[in-house]
Design an enzyme around this catalytic site. Structure first.
Site: not given
Ligand code: AMP
Length: 212
Positions: A160, A91, A171, A125, A14
């Site tokens: 990360r 999400r 996840r 990564r 993404k």
């Molecule tokens: P990402 O960078 O998109 O993988 O997001 C990292 C973490 O942030 C996720 O594993 C969730 O804990 C939190 N997170 C990001 N976006 C959302 C969302 N739309 N709803 C709930 N938690 C989120």
């Protein structure tokens, strides 16, 4: 003006797809909920502290927290005037329904990638803490070991904290549980586009997908 949702499991690309969209639509606002949370965590804001426990475990931050944050973000001038790419939101179906009340969108782009590649993308990564350039130990190392291609710094690269095997498993499960109803929701609205993103696309292909 384009209002786009990028959807897919962690590691679907993404972030890379967003950068490609920015190459063809430089003024579009790239809104990544994960980046917003990480920035808040770094600055130890109340929002960051609220999100931390969930992020560490690979669980979703509660809908009301995310929905309030996105209502504010989408009402900012850049998103209103120049359109946006949503990267990591919605999400859950609840978040998608909240989004419907805030603004209309053009489409939900689902990025599809085989799971073995996703795992390598995530576990391999790492990034440059100075400029944010992303590398991968399996697919894309810097040209000179330990030196960033983009900003030339030889600072220690970082990973990360949620890009580890245990959190990734969670996840991916969270994604699988929530994806179906969201995809059906946008399919019913005639706004669904599914894209094979195992390999990076050309800008010509990106423009076609975005109907530019
Ligand atoms: P990402 O960078 O998109 O993988 O997001 C990292 C973490 O942030 C996720 O594993 C969730 O804990 C939190 N997170 C990001 N976006 C959302 C969302 N739309 N709803 C709930 N938690 C989120």
């Amino acid at each position: 003006m384009k209002r786009i949702i990028l959807f897919g499991p962690p590691g679907a690309g993404k972030g890379t797809f967003s950068s490609q969209i920015k190459e063809v639509l430089p003024n579009i606002a790239h809104i990544s909920t994960g980046d917003i949370f990480r920035e808040n965590l770094k600055n130890e804001t109340p929002l960051g502290l609220k999100a931390k426990g969930y992020m560490d475990k690979g669980e979703l931050v509660p809908d009301d927290v995310v929905n309030d944050m996105m209502r504010d973000r989408l009402n900012k001038e850049d998103a209103k005037n120049n359109g946006f790419i949503l990267d990591g939101f919605p999400r859950t179906l609840n978040q998608a329904k909240t989004l419907n009340k805030i603004t209309d969108i053009n489409f939900l782009l689902v990025l599809e990638v085989p799971e073995d590649i996703i795992i390598k993308r995530i576990l391999g990564r790492y990034s440059c803490p100075n400029c944010g350039e992303i590398y991968n130990k399996y697919f894309m190392k810097p040209k000179k070991e330990g030196v960033c291609d983009k900003c030339n710094s030889s600072i220690k690269f970082e990973q990360r904290s949620d890009d580890n095997e245990e959190t990734l498993k969670n996840r991916l499960n969270v994604y699988k549980e929530n994806a179906k109803p969201i995809i059906s929701h946008y399919k019913d609205k005639g706004k669904l586009k599914v894209i094979n993103y195992e390999n990076k696309l050309s800008l010509k292909e990106i423009k076609k997908i975005l109907e530019l």
